[in-house]
Design an enzyme around this catalytic site. Sequence first.
Site, PDB file in Angstrom:
ATOM      1  N   CYS A 330     104.712 -20.693  59.371  1.00  0.00           N
ATOM      2  CA  CYS A 330     104.655 -21.638  58.258  1.00  0.00           C
ATOM      3  C   CYS A 330     104.690 -20.901  56.922  1.00  0.00           C
ATOM      4  CB  CYS A 330     103.405 -22.510  58.354  1.00  0.00           C
ATOM      5  SG  CYS A 330     101.853 -21.584  58.353  1.00  0.00           S
ATOM      6  N   GLU A 368     109.088 -24.506  57.554  1.00  0.00           N
ATOM      7  CA  GLU A 368     108.648 -23.903  58.812  1.00  0.00           C
ATOM      8  C   GLU A 368     109.816 -23.145  59.435  1.00  0.00           C
ATOM      9  OE1 GLU A 368     105.034 -24.339  61.496  1.00  0.00           O
ATOM     10  OE2 GLU A 368     105.470 -25.150  59.517  1.00  0.00           O
TER      11      GLU A 368
END
Length: 378
Positions: A330, A368
């Site tokens: 992330c 992401e």
Amino acid sequence: MLAAKVRAVERLLGRAVDRVHECPCGDLGYRMKISLRVTRDKEKDGLPRFAWHEPKSKHLTFLDKSFPIAHERINKALPVVLDRIQKDPSIGHSLFETKLHTSLLGDLMISLVYRVPLTETVWSPAAEELGEAVREATGATRVNMIGRSRKQNIVLGNPYVLEKFPILDGDGVSHDFWYRQSAEEFSQPNGLMNNIMLQWAADATRLPANDRPVENDLLELYCGNGNFTSVLSKFNYEYTLASEIGRVGVKDAIWSLAKNKSHQAKVVRMSSHEMCQAFFNERQFQRLREVDLDDYLFRTIFVDPPRQGLDVGSVRILSTHQGQIIYVSCNPVTMKRDIEAIRELSPFKMEIKELVCFDQFPNTDHLELGAVIQMTPP
């Protein structure tokens, strides 16, 4: 904005992105969980209202009775909850934070966080009544209510929401995978995108039947509630060993593995540092008394670390691995740092075979990433 984010990732990692997965529902209604402050709007009517921190800002922004990026079920619940906060002291007194968490399956969990201890005999009936009003307004399958203050946790219903994701196996057959997403443990906030990520991970780690080695095992670090563990262990590996430091996360992962009949997987409650010590036979752990690491032949190591990236122990494990690494991140910056650290320490040749992006939070800076990395002899 998505194109700009992808270009930034490509510049950072020095490699083209192979595929970009856009959010299926666009830029509205994608968040399955939100956390809102409850504070009085002194410039308006002085009543408690919901507020949130704008990204990269310390200033609170007051909401109306909706939060556009949140799931429709959450938005239907917000005005009902706010009305009770403003009118019922049993609910609103000393309340400073409200958390709402829903699932694609239809569950809803509302956590109310207070500055002072609650009187359970007063709070519980009021919260039960609020939960029923929310259920009627939202059509939720069930509404779980949680009241929290310092050293106090009152749960009406379950301390989690149930979730289900359909994933295709190698033959194109759909399987439903079940999960518990607990109140204070991490879970992916975009359910639709998480479904896409699970399918990608299943496809990325699958080998053709005639190319699958006899010993084909998976090691997963930072497994959380077993989000990836259940799918990968059931579809693509003979045996799986997963580690997670959070007590509730471990319980949820064990539940998920049992529910999904992923019987060849084990979850141990260990930090990545402790797993590193065990991996290199530097320390014996009672928690591994029923696990012999020498019995495993790990073809793949899967990591999905927090924003700060991998710890030193995880980097050390990955740098000695010959085979496949799946890195879900992330934070592209810490992913780049970790990849460079592994490359520097490893005696093996590293190749990023695939790099994909998942637009988890549309119209934000967040992106992401998923990388398939192959480590081979030089």
